[in-house]
Every structure is written in structure tokens, then in C-alpha cells.
Design a protein around this motif. Structure first.
Motif, PDB file in Angstrom:
ATOM      1  N   LEU A 121      -9.726   4.143 -11.594  1.00 42.89           N
ATOM      2  CA  LEU A 121     -10.221   5.488 -11.904  1.00 42.89           C
ATOM      3  C   LEU A 121      -9.218   6.563 -11.500  1.00 42.89           C
ATOM      4  CD1 LEU A 121     -13.967   5.190 -10.811  1.00 42.89           C
ATOM      5  CD2 LEU A 121     -13.099   5.393 -13.143  1.00 42.89           C
ATOM      6  N   SER A 122      -8.527   6.362 -10.378  1.00 40.60           N
ATOM      7  CA  SER A 122      -7.619   7.397  -9.878  1.00 40.60           C
ATOM      8  C   SER A 122      -6.352   7.536 -10.717  1.00 40.60           C
ATOM      9  CB  SER A 122      -7.239   7.101  -8.416  1.00 40.60           C
ATOM     10  OG  SER A 122      -6.469   5.915  -8.315  1.00 40.60           O
ATOM     11  N   ILE A 123      -5.970   6.473 -11.452  1.00 45.47           N
ATOM     12  CA  ILE A 123      -4.738   6.567 -12.250  1.00 45.47           C
ATOM     13  C   ILE A 123      -5.006   6.739 -13.748  1.00 45.47           C
ATOM     14  CG2 ILE A 123      -3.439   5.177 -10.598  1.00 45.47           C
ATOM     15  CD1 ILE A 123      -3.657   2.823 -12.578  1.00 45.47           C
ATOM     16  N   THR A 124      -6.280   6.710 -14.155  1.00 43.75           N
ATOM     17  CA  THR A 124      -6.586   6.791 -15.587  1.00 43.75           C
ATOM     18  C   THR A 124      -6.156   8.111 -16.201  1.00 43.75           C
ATOM     19  OG1 THR A 124      -8.446   5.249 -15.395  1.00 43.75           O
ATOM     20  CG2 THR A 124      -8.429   6.718 -17.306  1.00 43.75           C
ATOM     21  N   LEU A 125      -6.567   9.229 -15.613  1.00 45.49           N
ATOM     22  CA  LEU A 125      -6.228  10.538 -16.181  1.00 45.49           C
ATOM     23  C   LEU A 125      -4.716  10.799 -16.178  1.00 45.49           C
ATOM     24  CD1 LEU A 125      -9.078  12.940 -14.967  1.00 45.49           C
ATOM     25  CD2 LEU A 125      -8.847  11.691 -17.118  1.00 45.49           C
ATOM     26  N   PRO A 126      -3.990  10.499 -15.085  1.00 44.00           N
ATOM     27  CA  PRO A 126      -2.532  10.663 -15.137  1.00 44.00           C
ATOM     28  C   PRO A 126      -1.877   9.831 -16.234  1.00 44.00           C
ATOM     29  CG  PRO A 126      -3.233  10.422 -12.863  1.00 44.00           C
ATOM     30  CD  PRO A 126      -4.443  10.157 -13.715  1.00 44.00           C
ATOM     31  N   ILE A 127      -2.338   8.589 -16.425  1.00 48.27           N
ATOM     32  CA  ILE A 127      -1.767   7.729 -17.466  1.00 48.27           C
ATOM     33  C   ILE A 127      -2.042   8.314 -18.851  1.00 48.27           C
ATOM     34  CG2 ILE A 127      -2.089   5.502 -18.626  1.00 48.27           C
ATOM     35  CD1 ILE A 127      -2.323   4.212 -15.887  1.00 48.27           C
ATOM     36  N   VAL A 128      -3.268   8.750 -19.073  1.00 43.12           N
ATOM     37  CA  VAL A 128      -3.616   9.334 -20.382  1.00 43.12           C
ATOM     38  C   VAL A 128      -2.799  10.588 -20.644  1.00 43.12           C
ATOM     39  CG1 VAL A 128      -5.472  10.426 -21.707  1.00 43.12           C
ATOM     40  CG2 VAL A 128      -5.934   8.360 -20.388  1.00 43.12           C
ATOM     41  N   ALA A 129      -2.645  11.433 -19.629  1.00 44.16           N
ATOM     42  CA  ALA A 129      -1.887  12.678 -19.789  1.00 44.16           C
ATOM     43  C   ALA A 129      -0.438  12.413 -20.166  1.00 44.16           C
ATOM     44  CB  ALA A 129      -1.954  13.501 -18.503  1.00 44.16           C
ATOM     45  N   ILE A 130       0.144  11.364 -19.596  1.00 44.25           N
ATOM     46  CA  ILE A 130       1.548  11.039 -19.894  1.00 44.25           C
ATOM     47  C   ILE A 130       1.673  10.302 -21.221  1.00 44.25           C
ATOM     48  CG2 ILE A 130       3.535   9.689 -19.129  1.00 44.25           C
ATOM     49  CD1 ILE A 130       2.640  10.186 -16.249  1.00 44.25           C
ATOM     50  N   ALA A 131       0.770   9.332 -21.461  1.00 42.52           N
ATOM     51  CA  ALA A 131       0.909   8.455 -22.625  1.00 42.52           C
ATOM     52  C   ALA A 131       0.651   9.175 -23.941  1.00 42.52           C
ATOM     53  CB  ALA A 131      -0.032   7.261 -22.488  1.00 42.52           C
ATOM     54  N   LEU A 132      -0.324  10.081 -23.966  1.00 46.34           N
ATOM     55  CA  LEU A 132      -0.692  10.711 -25.236  1.00 46.34           C
ATOM     56  C   LEU A 132       0.459  11.483 -25.877  1.00 46.34           C
ATOM     57  CD1 LEU A 132      -4.357  11.999 -24.779  1.00 46.34           C
ATOM     58  CD2 LEU A 132      -3.529  10.040 -26.078  1.00 46.34           C
ATOM     59  N   SER A 133       1.336  12.032 -25.047  1.00 47.84           N
ATOM     60  CA  SER A 133       2.459  12.788 -25.610  1.00 47.84           C
ATOM     61  C   SER A 133       3.534  11.881 -26.191  1.00 47.84           C
ATOM     62  CB  SER A 133       3.072  13.692 -24.531  1.00 47.84           C
ATOM     63  OG  SER A 133       3.562  12.913 -23.459  1.00 47.84           O
ATOM     64  N   SER A 134       3.464  10.566 -25.896  1.00 42.48           N
ATOM     65  CA  SER A 134       4.495   9.635 -26.362  1.00 42.48           C
ATOM     66  C   SER A 134       4.007   8.668 -27.424  1.00 42.48           C
ATOM     67  CB  SER A 134       5.031   8.824 -25.172  1.00 42.48           C
ATOM     68  OG  SER A 134       5.546   9.661 -24.170  1.00 42.48           O
ATOM     69  N   VAL A 135       2.697   8.472 -27.509  1.00 44.35           N
ATOM     70  CA  VAL A 135       2.157   7.474 -28.429  1.00 44.35           C
ATOM     71  C   VAL A 135       2.537   7.770 -29.875  1.00 44.35           C
ATOM     72  CG1 VAL A 135       0.024   6.600 -29.456  1.00 44.35           C
ATOM     73  CG2 VAL A 135       0.243   6.722 -26.986  1.00 44.35           C
ATOM     74  N   ALA A 136       2.275   9.001 -30.318  1.00 48.05           N
ATOM     75  CA  ALA A 136       2.480   9.333 -31.725  1.00 48.05           C
ATOM     76  C   ALA A 136       3.951   9.239 -32.120  1.00 48.05           C
ATOM     77  CB  ALA A 136       1.933  10.726 -32.005  1.00 48.05           C
ATOM     78  N   ALA A 137       4.852   9.714 -31.235  1.00 47.98           N
ATOM     79  CA  ALA A 137       6.282   9.666 -31.547  1.00 47.98           C
ATOM     80  C   ALA A 137       6.765   8.221 -31.640  1.00 47.98           C
ATOM     81  CB  ALA A 137       7.071  10.420 -30.484  1.00 47.98           C
ATOM     82  N   THR A 138       6.294   7.358 -30.735  1.00 47.16           N
ATOM     83  CA  THR A 138       6.669   5.942 -30.785  1.00 47.16           C
ATOM     84  C   THR A 138       6.077   5.267 -32.016  1.00 47.16           C
ATOM     85  OG1 THR A 138       6.631   5.943 -28.355  1.00 47.16           O
ATOM     86  CG2 THR A 138       6.716   3.807 -29.443  1.00 47.16           C
ATOM     87  N   ALA A 139       4.828   5.621 -32.358  1.00 44.05           N
ATOM     88  CA  ALA A 139       4.197   5.055 -33.557  1.00 44.05           C
ATOM     89  C   ALA A 139       4.981   5.439 -34.815  1.00 44.05           C
ATOM     90  CB  ALA A 139       2.759   5.552 -33.663  1.00 44.05           C
ATOM     91  N   GLN A 140       5.500   6.653 -34.825  1.00 44.92           N
ATOM     92  CA  GLN A 140       6.290   7.099 -35.971  1.00 44.92           C
ATOM     93  C   GLN A 140       7.544   6.242 -36.141  1.00 44.92           C
ATOM     94  OE1 GLN A 140       5.518   9.172 -38.166  1.00 44.92           O
ATOM     95  NE2 GLN A 140       7.315  10.133 -39.085  1.00 44.92           N
TER      96      GLN A 140
END
Length: 313
Positions: free
Chosen positions: A178-197
Motif C-alpha cells: 500500500l505504501s509504494i502503490t501511489l508512488p509507483i503509479v505516479a511514476i509509471a503513468l508518465s512512461s507507459v504511453a511513450a513506451t507503448a508507442q
């Protein structure tokens, strides 16, 4: 393969040495300003001179560098000038926090990016357009802004996750997650779409290649053509992009750890830089470079396994 790995290891060692050397001499140029930062603006010249002698800053940079390098090669990065604790001990205590966030972000980024990239390349149409829009939005979205939105929405308003703090895995596995979920989401969301592209583009090139038409003409199922052949050939490009994203994700943890008040290596280097604590700064720099090199080595090995031509280069 062994020669390939040996070349990468030698290049990694040289890179660590070069970055550590540059970082040391850049910090060594501080001299008097470091002592003044540690003592405060009201310190007298006598106190500053005494502090410099105490820290060994009155010796020549070359002598100090030789002494630091001899200890660093044994894994001893000295003692923090601010807290008087061993830098190596502090790094080992804080490293699990940063690695939990960085590795979790990479895993989430890779899984979501592969799913979105494959969907965009295979389905085309509106799915493809959505991925491209998300890629631009993700690139333009500041991670700090997204982190604050997540805190307000999921921690403050709905209380699904803790807003700040870190729970060690040894203390509570559920609390750690629970303590690392929000930090991971905050970092990952900005990179997911660019990597998917990038995955989409590499997969599209392979789906239009002659060998794919040959496989289809032989009657292979479409799923086998996509996942066993086209996606595997597109994987080296995707892994290269992911290795670059890892460096970006690791850099993002510095800010995100501060936002979520996490006791990681990122917040450690920020505090050490502000305080002028050179031993801690150097220790973090060397550690971060080592982590990046190990991850890139693992990705290079995976690329070499997928594409034998890379091993021969």
C-alpha cells in the motif's frame, strides 16, 4: 555470449570510474563553501579553517581523491559529515525503498506498455489513436502534479492508500504494498504511453515484413504470428526503450520520494546536496550508476539472447 557480457562489464566499470572521478572533483572544488554550509553563515574564518582541517579539506584534491578511491573500492564511502553515520550503512538502509519504487514502476510500465502497444498495432483504428494521444499526454504530464492528484483523490478524499510514509516489507507485506502503490503509479503513468508507442511502432514494422506474410501463408495462427515471431523480433527495440525509461524512472524517484515522504536514496541525495554532505552525495552517485549499469547489462543480455547479431557487434 561470455565475450559480449565481458565487454559490457568492462564498459560499465570504466563508466563508474569516470562518473565517480568527475563527481569527486566537482564536489572538491567547493572547499571553503562546503565548510561554511555545514557551519552556517555566522561561522568565523577560524571555525571554517578548523572544520576544513577536521574534514581533510585542507589537503590537495588529488590526495583526497586517492584516499577516497582506495576506500570506495572496498565498499567504504566514508562517514556523513552531517549525521556522522557510515554512508554505506545509510545507503543499504535506504536502497530497498528506492528499488521497490523503481522496479515496481518498470514492471508496471512494461506490462501495460506491451498490452497497449500490441493492441494499437493489431487493432489500429481508435485504439491506435488513443495510445498516441496518451503518449503525448503522458510526456507532457508532470509527475509531481500527478502525484499530488493521486494523494488528494486516493489518500485524502477516499483513504484507500496512505498519503505519506513507508512500511518495510519485513514489517507488513500488505502495508509495504500500500505504501509504494501511489508512488509507483505516479511514476509509471508518465512512461507507459511513450513506451507503448515505441512498442507499437516496432511491432508494426515487423507485422509488415516479408517473413510475417510467409508465416501467415503457411497457415500459422495469428496469435502465434504476433506473439511468437513478430513481438519477439520487436522486443530488442522495446527493451532498449525500456532501459532508457528506467534511467528516467530512477531520476523521478528523487522528487517522488520527497512528495510521499519516503526514506529512500532519492530524498537522501537531495538532503545531502543541500547540506553540502559530499561523502553521501558521492556514495549515492556511485550507487545509482551501479544500479543503472546492472539493469542495462541485464537488458543487453536479454537483447543479445533475442538477437544474436547484437552479440557479434
Amino acid at each position: 555470449m561470455l565475450v559480449f557480457i565481458a565487454r559490457r562489464l568492462i564498459a560499465g566499470v570504466l563508466l563508474v570510474f569516470a562518473i565517480a572521478t568527475v563527481a569527486f572533483f566537482l564536489l572538491a572544488a567547493g572547499g571553503t563553501s562546503i565548510a561554511r554550509t555545514l557551519l552556517g553563515e555566522t561561522a568565523t574564518q577560524e571555525q571554517i579553517a578548523q572544520k576544513m582541517a577536521e574534514l581533510g579539506l585542507d589537503r590537495s584534491p588529488l590526495v583526497r581523491y586517492g584516499d577516497w578511491l582506495a576506500h570506495a573500492l572496498r565498499g567504504d564511502f566514508g562517514t556523513s559529515w552531517l549525521s556522522n553515520t557510515r554512508v554505506t550503512t545509510a545507503l543499504l538502509d535506504r536502497l530497498p525503498v528506492t528499488l521497490s519504487i523503481a522496479i515496481g514502476s518498470v514492471v508496471i510500465t512494461a506490462l501495460l506498455a506491451i498490452c497497449l502497444g500490441v493492441l494499437a498495432a493489431v487493432r489500429r483504428g481508435w485504439v491506435d489513436r488513443i495510445v498516441q494521444v496518451l503518449a503525448v499526454a503522458g510526456f507532457a504530464m508532470p509527475g509531481v502534479w500527478l502525484a499530488l492528484l493521486l494523494i488528494l483523490w486516493l489518500a485524502v478524499d477516499n483513504q484507500f492508500f496512505p498519503a505519506t510514509g513507508y512500511v518495510p516489507m519485513t514489517g507488513s507485506l500488505g502495508g509495504w504494498a500500500l505504501s509504494i502503490t501511489l508512488p509507483i503509479v505516479a511514476i509509471a503513468l508518465s512512461s507507459v504511453a511513450a513506451t507503448a508507442q515505441q512498442i507499437r511502432s516496432a511491432l508494426l514494422i515487423n507485422l509488415e515484413a516479408d517473413y510475417v506474410r510467409t508465416l501467415r501463408s503457411r497457415g500459422l495462427p495469428e496469435r502465434s504470428v504476433i506473439f511468437r515471431h513478430a513481438l519477439r523480433n520487436a522486443a530488442p527495440n522495446a527493451l532498449t526503450v525500456l532501459s532508457l525509461q528506467f534511467i528516467n524512472l530512477l531520476g523521478s524517484t528523487v522528487v517522488i520520494e520527497k512528495v510521499f515522504a519516503l526514506p529512500g536514496v532519492g530524498s537522501m541525495i537531495l538532503d545531502a546536496t543541500v547540506a553540502g554532505d559530499s561523502p553521501q552525495v558521492l556514495g549515492v552517485v556511485v550507487l545509482m550508476v551501479l544500479v543503472v549499469i546492472v539493469v542495462n547489462l541485464a537488458i543487453d543480455i536479454a537483447i543479445g539472447w533475442l538477437n544474436p547479431k547484437v552479440r557479434a557487434q
